[in-house]
Design a protein around this motif. Structure first.
Motif, mmCIF file in Angstrom:
data_model
loop_
_atom_site.group_PDB
_atom_site.id
_atom_site.type_symbol
_atom_site.label_atom_id
_atom_site.label_comp_id
_atom_site.label_asym_id
_atom_site.label_seq_id
_atom_site.Cartn_x
_atom_site.Cartn_y
_atom_site.Cartn_z
ATOM 1 N N PRO A 1 0.789 -1.236 0.000
ATOM 2 C CA PRO A 1 0.000 0.000 0.000
ATOM 3 C C PRO A 1 0.823 1.289 0.000
ATOM 4 N N ARG A 2 1.960 1.291 0.692
ATOM 5 C CA ARG A 2 2.772 2.516 0.732
ATOM 6 C C ARG A 2 3.262 2.943 -0.635
ATOM 7 N N ALA A 3 3.366 2.006 -1.580
ATOM 8 C CA ALA A 3 3.846 2.326 -2.926
ATOM 9 C C ALA A 3 2.906 3.283 -3.652
ATOM 10 N N VAL A 4 1.668 3.375 -3.203
ATOM 11 C CA VAL A 4 0.699 4.294 -3.814
ATOM 12 C C VAL A 4 1.241 5.720 -3.804
ATOM 13 N N GLN A 5 1.991 6.081 -2.776
ATOM 14 C CA GLN A 5 2.534 7.432 -2.657
ATOM 15 C C GLN A 5 3.445 7.808 -3.818
ATOM 16 N N LEU A 6 4.032 6.822 -4.479
ATOM 17 C CA LEU A 6 4.962 7.070 -5.576
ATOM 18 C C LEU A 6 4.257 7.191 -6.924
ATOM 19 N N MET A 7 2.972 6.924 -6.959
ATOM 20 C CA MET A 7 2.228 6.918 -8.210
ATOM 21 C C MET A 7 1.644 8.292 -8.529
ATOM 22 N N LYS A 8 1.376 8.498 -9.815
ATOM 23 C CA LYS A 8 0.814 9.759 -10.276
ATOM 24 C C LYS A 8 -0.590 9.968 -9.703
ATOM 25 N N HIS A 9 -0.886 11.186 -9.272
ATOM 26 C CA HIS A 9 -2.191 11.593 -8.721
ATOM 27 C C HIS A 9 -2.526 10.885 -7.416
ATOM 28 N N SER A 10 -1.523 10.581 -6.609
ATOM 29 C CA SER A 10 -1.776 9.830 -5.377
ATOM 30 C C SER A 10 -2.112 10.715 -4.181
ATOM 31 N N GLY A 11 -2.016 12.016 -4.324
ATOM 32 C CA GLY A 11 -2.232 12.932 -3.209
ATOM 33 C C GLY A 11 -3.486 12.682 -2.389
ATOM 34 N N PRO A 12 -4.659 12.559 -3.019
ATOM 35 C CA PRO A 12 -5.885 12.392 -2.230
ATOM 36 C C PRO A 12 -6.146 10.973 -1.712
ATOM 37 N N ILE A 13 -5.289 10.025 -2.034
ATOM 38 C CA ILE A 13 -5.502 8.640 -1.616
ATOM 39 C C ILE A 13 -4.978 8.446 -0.188
ATOM 40 N N ALA A 14 -5.831 7.939 0.682
ATOM 41 C CA ALA A 14 -5.435 7.637 2.064
ATOM 42 C C ALA A 14 -4.811 6.248 2.087
ATOM 43 N N VAL B 1 -1.971 -3.568 -3.496
ATOM 44 C CA VAL B 1 -2.428 -2.671 -4.545
ATOM 45 C C VAL B 1 -2.006 -3.317 -5.859
ATOM 46 N N SER B 2 -2.944 -3.497 -6.782
ATOM 47 C CA SER B 2 -2.625 -4.119 -8.064
ATOM 48 C C SER B 2 -2.665 -3.072 -9.170
ATOM 49 N N ILE B 3 -1.635 -3.097 -10.001
ATOM 50 C CA ILE B 3 -1.642 -2.260 -11.194
ATOM 51 C C ILE B 3 -1.517 -3.177 -12.404
ATOM 52 N N ARG C 1 4.929 7.048 -13.258
ATOM 53 C CA ARG C 1 4.146 7.246 -14.485
ATOM 54 C C ARG C 1 2.785 6.551 -14.417
ATOM 55 N N CYS C 2 2.572 5.711 -13.426
ATOM 56 C CA CYS C 2 1.331 4.940 -13.301
ATOM 57 C C CYS C 2 0.258 5.774 -12.609
ATOM 58 N N ASN C 3 -0.915 5.822 -13.203
ATOM 59 C CA ASN C 3 -2.030 6.582 -12.648
ATOM 60 C C ASN C 3 -2.708 5.761 -11.556
ATOM 61 N N ALA D 1 9.209 -7.884 -8.250
ATOM 62 C CA ALA D 1 10.129 -7.910 -7.111
ATOM 63 C C ALA D 1 10.969 -6.644 -7.043
ATOM 64 N N ARG D 2 11.482 -6.220 -8.174
ATOM 65 C CA ARG D 2 12.298 -5.001 -8.174
ATOM 66 C C ARG D 2 11.464 -3.774 -7.839
ATOM 67 N N LEU D 3 10.257 -3.687 -8.372
ATOM 68 C CA LEU D 3 9.399 -2.539 -8.059
ATOM 69 C C LEU D 3 9.063 -2.484 -6.568
ATOM 70 N N ILE D 4 8.800 -3.637 -5.974
ATOM 71 C CA ILE D 4 8.498 -3.693 -4.537
ATOM 72 C C ILE D 4 9.703 -3.217 -3.728
ATOM 73 N N GLN D 5 10.873 -3.759 -4.017
ATOM 74 C CA GLN D 5 12.054 -3.381 -3.249
ATOM 75 C C GLN D 5 12.409 -1.911 -3.436
ATOM 76 N N TRP D 6 12.354 -1.427 -4.663
ATOM 77 C CA TRP D 6 12.684 -0.020 -4.907
ATOM 78 C C TRP D 6 11.698 0.900 -4.208
ATOM 79 N N ALA D 7 10.409 0.557 -4.277
ATOM 80 C CA ALA D 7 9.384 1.411 -3.659
ATOM 81 C C ALA D 7 9.586 1.489 -2.153
ATOM 82 N N LEU D 8 9.758 0.352 -1.505
ATOM 83 C CA LEU D 8 9.917 0.356 -0.052
ATOM 84 C C LEU D 8 11.222 1.020 0.367
ATOM 85 N N SER D 9 12.266 0.866 -0.411
ATOM 86 C CA SER D 9 13.533 1.530 -0.103
ATOM 87 C C SER D 9 13.412 3.038 -0.292
ATOM 88 N N GLU D 10 12.764 3.456 -1.352
ATOM 89 C CA GLU D 10 12.600 4.888 -1.617
ATOM 90 C C GLU D 10 11.742 5.573 -0.557
#
Length: 155
Positions: free
Chosen positions: A26-39, A47-49, A73-75, A133-142
């Motif tokens: 779920p925390r990876a949502v913060q890195l996505m485009k237009h994520s500001g209003p998402i709690a 979260v599936s994309i 770049r993901c909406n 796997a790489r997206l998960i690790q990069w997101a959590l590290s970032e």
């Protein structure tokens, strides 16, 4: 079989015909485009994309060959996730935020295993698994403080 999540269009172009799905914490949502209003703290589970076939080829190339994340770049409006029900207003009661640490730890450890085993001849992991796997690790590290392997839930 219905799994509780609906099929969503490609998170990059909106094409309803998708070829690949990636599950993220779920925390990876913060890195996505237009994520500001998402709690994101109210998201329960993964979260599936989704990606269409042509965008998936580009995503594989960017993640595996260039070593870059595509999450920015993901909406997020095209992501699939479940928000916890909000009874606080109805019951005049405050509930604790869901603790995402165990899910993050589980996803991070699974991602580490995929990355470790991917080159093995006996490995059953696909390129999609490696991208996820790489997206998960990069997101959590970032986002800071990636879950430590083998850490207890209370620490």
């Amino acid at each position: 079989m219905y799994t509780g999540q609906t099929e969503q269009p490609c998170c990059l172009c909106g094409d309803p015909d998708t070829a690949a799905r990636v599950d993220l914490p779920p925390r990876a949502v913060q890195l996505m485009k237009h994520s500001g209003p998402i709690a994101w703290r109210d998201i329960e589970g993964e979260v599936s994309i989704h990606f269409c076939a042509s965008d998936w080829e580009v995503v594989e190339d960017i993640v595996l060959e260039k070593g870059m994340s595509v999450l920015g770049r993901c909406n997020v409006a095209r992501a699939s996730f479940v928000l916890r029900e909000d009874f606080e207003a109805l019951l005049n009661d405050t509930r604790d935020e869901p603790d995402q640490r165990s899910l993050e730890r589980e996803m991070y450890e699974a991602a580490s295993t995929v990355i470790e085993e991917y080159g093995d001849a006996d490995s059953l992991h696909s390129r999609r698994d490696l991208v996820e796997a790489r997206l998960i690790q990069w997101a959590l590290s970032e986002l800071g403080d990636p879950p430590a392997a083998g850490a207890e839930a209370g620490s």
